[in-house]
Design an enzyme around this catalytic site. Structure first.
Site, PDB file in Angstrom:
ATOM      1  N   LYS A 131       0.864  -1.190   0.000  1.00 23.34           N
ATOM      2  CA  LYS A 131       0.000   0.000   0.000  1.00 23.34           C
ATOM      3  C   LYS A 131       0.892   1.229   0.000  1.00 23.34           C
ATOM      4  O   LYS A 131       2.027   1.180   0.482  1.00 23.34           O
ATOM      5  CB  LYS A 131      -0.892   0.026   1.241  1.00 23.34           C
ATOM      6  CG  LYS A 131      -2.135   0.880   1.074  1.00 23.34           C
ATOM      7  CD  LYS A 131      -3.217   0.122   0.322  1.00 23.34           C
ATOM      8  CE  LYS A 131      -4.478   0.939   0.168  1.00 23.34           C
ATOM      9  NZ  LYS A 131      -5.577   0.092  -0.334  1.00 23.34           N
TER      10      LYS A 131
HETATM   11  P1  NAD Z   1     -13.063   7.709  -2.707  1.00 26.02           P
HETATM   12  O1  NAD Z   1     -12.072   8.737  -2.343  1.00 26.02           O
HETATM   13  O2  NAD Z   1     -13.450   7.527  -4.139  1.00 26.02           O
HETATM   14  O3  NAD Z   1     -14.423   7.947  -1.878  1.00 26.02           O
HETATM   15  C1  NAD Z   1     -14.449   8.041  -0.484  1.00 26.02           C
HETATM   16  C2  NAD Z   1     -15.863   8.442  -0.061  1.00 26.02           C
HETATM   17  O4  NAD Z   1     -15.942   8.421   1.373  1.00 26.02           O
HETATM   18  C3  NAD Z   1     -16.257   9.855  -0.480  1.00 26.02           C
HETATM   19  O5  NAD Z   1     -17.635   9.862  -0.805  1.00 26.02           O
HETATM   20  C4  NAD Z   1     -16.012  10.674   0.778  1.00 26.02           C
HETATM   21  O6  NAD Z   1     -16.808  11.852   0.827  1.00 26.02           O
HETATM   22  C5  NAD Z   1     -16.447   9.673   1.830  1.00 26.02           C
HETATM   23  N1  NAD Z   1     -15.905   9.942   3.161  1.00 26.02           N
HETATM   24  C6  NAD Z   1     -14.638  10.315   3.474  1.00 26.02           C
HETATM   25  N2  NAD Z   1     -14.541  10.494   4.802  1.00 26.02           N
HETATM   26  C7  NAD Z   1     -15.762  10.226   5.325  1.00 26.02           C
HETATM   27  C8  NAD Z   1     -16.288  10.218   6.626  1.00 26.02           C
HETATM   28  N3  NAD Z   1     -15.525  10.531   7.677  1.00 26.02           N
HETATM   29  N4  NAD Z   1     -17.585   9.867   6.785  1.00 26.02           N
HETATM   30  C9  NAD Z   1     -18.354   9.545   5.744  1.00 26.02           C
HETATM   31  N5  NAD Z   1     -17.921   9.526   4.483  1.00 26.02           N
HETATM   32  C10 NAD Z   1     -16.632   9.853   4.277  1.00 26.02           C
HETATM   33  O7  NAD Z   1     -12.499   6.334  -2.094  1.00 26.02           O
HETATM   34  P2  NAD Z   1     -12.873   4.852  -2.552  1.00 26.02           P
HETATM   35  O8  NAD Z   1     -11.892   4.397  -3.564  1.00 26.02           O
HETATM   36  O9  NAD Z   1     -14.339   4.747  -2.811  1.00 26.02           O
HETATM   37  O10 NAD Z   1     -12.493   4.064  -1.208  1.00 26.02           O
HETATM   38  C11 NAD Z   1     -13.393   3.966  -0.116  1.00 26.02           C
HETATM   39  C12 NAD Z   1     -12.935   2.831   0.788  1.00 26.02           C
HETATM   40  O11 NAD Z   1     -12.926   1.603   0.042  1.00 26.02           O
HETATM   41  C13 NAD Z   1     -11.523   2.976   1.349  1.00 26.02           C
HETATM   42  O12 NAD Z   1     -11.481   2.369   2.624  1.00 26.02           O
HETATM   43  C14 NAD Z   1     -10.684   2.167   0.379  1.00 26.02           C
HETATM   44  O13 NAD Z   1      -9.469   1.722   0.953  1.00 26.02           O
HETATM   45  C15 NAD Z   1     -11.637   1.016   0.125  1.00 26.02           C
HETATM   46  N6  NAD Z   1     -11.359   0.270  -1.106  1.00 26.02           N
HETATM   47  C16 NAD Z   1     -11.307   0.896  -2.311  1.00 26.02           C
HETATM   48  C17 NAD Z   1     -11.093   0.144  -3.458  1.00 26.02           C
HETATM   49  C18 NAD Z   1     -11.107   0.765  -4.829  1.00 26.02           C
HETATM   50  O14 NAD Z   1     -11.074   0.004  -5.814  1.00 26.02           O
HETATM   51  N7  NAD Z   1     -11.187   2.077  -4.969  1.00 26.02           N
HETATM   52  C19 NAD Z   1     -10.921  -1.236  -3.367  1.00 26.02           C
HETATM   53  C20 NAD Z   1     -10.989  -1.855  -2.119  1.00 26.02           C
HETATM   54  C21 NAD Z   1     -11.228  -1.087  -0.994  1.00 26.02           C
END
Ligand code: NAD
Length: 441
Positions: A131
């Site tokens: 990561k």
């Molecule tokens: P992103 O940046 O696209 O979206 C994050 C979302 O969470 C946004 O809508 C933001 O406003 C919201 N957010 C941030 N802080 C917040 C809070 N305190 N309370 C409520 N909402 C909040 O990120 P993403 O890629 O969608 O990732 C989200 C999660 O999923 C992370 O934990 C990431 O590690 C995990 N993840 C992502 C992927 C991927 O393919 N992008 C894969 C596996 C896991």
């Protein structure tokens, strides 16, 4: 690679093995690293491994901490801290996202890298876990500034990454454009185009069909499988999704498209609720226009805490770590929690949810769809042969439902939670690879 000297920073401190029981250095109430270590300890105790094996599994293989200076558009110079951690590379190259968020620190990256190791092993991909991240709030910077930050960070960690060593993908705060900049910087420095150094790239330059929605599609596949075990069809359930980014927004849309009623969604600014079901097309247009779900006229406002406590069948935390701690978990009324985010439930939160009879489908399984299609993208890039959308969708569904089946069968057989069963599978596969390869020298 291994000869790359670690700078004299907190990262270098891992030359000494990490004590799995030691507290993390972050100042947060519940550090994700504490949660990750506690989950590993639980799996290790089921597996009966000794302290030496435990330390081998707990300790990142390599870490780098870099300074990332940026000349801002107005000429001012500012400095950020960047990290890359390869937690384990015994089953294959490191694989894991790149996060841009203000709270990124070395312990968060260590935890996320460790979860990637188990995740890749659980869905049986030939990868280890890695990561990276930069402590930056991307919303405060122009596109040109983010490009410069990304290219400088990539240059700084260049010795650690590569298509056969460590492959990045988007995570919070980064996207396919970020991956294109990483790939371009890496390729220009190597002297030829190397698409397989990152996944989650734009389609036009070697991305895979289906990657953008893969994490979300995988969440829905495992939810359907979990509901299926209780005889509940997906189209009968109500769903609340926290986080409306790359993962949460598409998960909400796919749930709705498959007939579930998505009654609430939120982002960091707040949430919106409609018990009759949120209209997805209009909600997406609203977010595209305003940057948030807040103010959507197709529902009523609600807070993130209210969303977590809604009386729904399925709750999908898909935002940040640690949102379901002992306190918030006690308010949960959902029957299933399907973890879209990494580490949304603390160890105390887990205990509370288990005591309430809530089934938690853990992150390392539930959100693995992204890395599964990242793997497909890497395979396609290495073969320079591209698969159809349908082929990818079918292979993803098969991988997710069969992995859920393996985890669920072990949980039933050994009387474990789905999280412990998933971790046991991931940790055991990793430990087995260590055993077969032997300890050098
Ligand atoms: P992103 O940046 O696209 O979206 C994050 C979302 O969470 C946004 O809508 C933001 O406003 C919201 N957010 C941030 N802080 C917040 C809070 N305190 N309370 C409520 N909402 C909040 O990120 P993403 O890629 O969608 O990732 C989200 C999660 O999923 C992370 O934990 C990431 O590690 C995990 N993840 C992502 C992927 C991927 O393919 N992008 C894969 C596996 C896991």
């Amino acid at each position: 690679m291994t000869s790359t000297p670690l700078p004299d920073t907190q990262a270098a401190s891992t030359a000494t093995p990490v004590d799995p029981a030691a507290p993390a250095t972050t100042g947060r109430a519940t550090s994700p690293l504490v949660t990750a270590h506690s989950q590993l300890a639980s799996a290790v105790s089921v597996l009966g491994y000794d302290e030496g094996q435990h330390r081998m599994l707990a300790t990142p293989r390599r870490e780098i901490h870099v300074a990332v200076p940026l000349r801002r558009d107005d000429g001012e110079t500012v400095l950020f801290h960047g990290f890359r951690v390869q937690h384990n590379i015994t089953r294959g190259p490191g694989k894991g996202g790149l996060r841009y968020a203000p709270g990124v620190d070395i312990d968060e990256v260590r935890a996320l890298a460790m979860w990637m190791t188990w995740k890749c092993a659980i869905v049986d991909l030939p990868y280890g876990g890695a990561k990276g991240g930069i402590a930056i709030d991307p919303r405060g910077y122009s596109t040109a500034e983010l490009e410069r930050v990304t290219r400088r960070y990539t240059s700084e960690i260049m010795p650690m990454i590569g298509p056969d060593t460590d492959i990045m993908a988007p995570d919070m705060g980064t996207d396919e454009q970020t991956m294109a900049w990483v790939m371009d910087t890496y390729s220009v420095n190597r002297g030829y185009t190397i698409p397989a150094v990152v996944t989650g790239k734009p389609l036009a330059m070697g991305g895979s069909r289906g990657r953008g929605t893969a994490t979300s599609a995988g969440i829905v596949h495992v939810t359907a499988a979990a509901l299926g075990e209780a005889g509940v069809p997906l189209h009968d359930v109500t769903v609340a999704v926290q986080g409306f980014g790359k993962v949460g927004s598409h998960a909400a849309a796919i749930f709705a498209a498959r007939g579930a009623t998505v009654v609430a969604v939120s982002d960091q600014y707040g949430g919106v609720r409609n018990d009759a079901g949120l209209e997805m097309d209009r909600l997406f247009s609203h977010v595209a226009a305003t940057g948030s779900v807040v103010g959507f006229d197709g529902g009523d406002p609600l807070s993130n805490d209210e969303l977590l406590a809604l009386e729904v069948d399925v709750l999908v935390p898909a935002a940040v770590e640690g949102v379901l701690d002992g306190d918030t978990a006690s308010t949960v009324r959902a029957r299933w929690v399907v973890e879209g985010a990494n580490g949304p439930t603390t160890t105390e939160g887990d205990r509370v949810l288990a005591a309430k009879g809530v089934t938690v489908v853990p992150d390392v399984l539930a959100n693995a769809g992204g890395v599964v299609v990242s793997y497909f993208e890497w395979v396609q890039a290495n073969q320079t042969y591209w698969w159809s959308e349908q082929e990818i969708a079918d292979k993803l569904e098969h991988r997710m439902t069969s992995s859920f089946g393996d985890v669920s069968a072990l949980a039933k057989q050994e009387g474990l939670s789905l999280r412990d069963a998933a971790l046991v599978i991931g940790v055991q596969r990793t430990a087995e690879a260590h055993r077969i390869r032997g300890l050098y020298p």
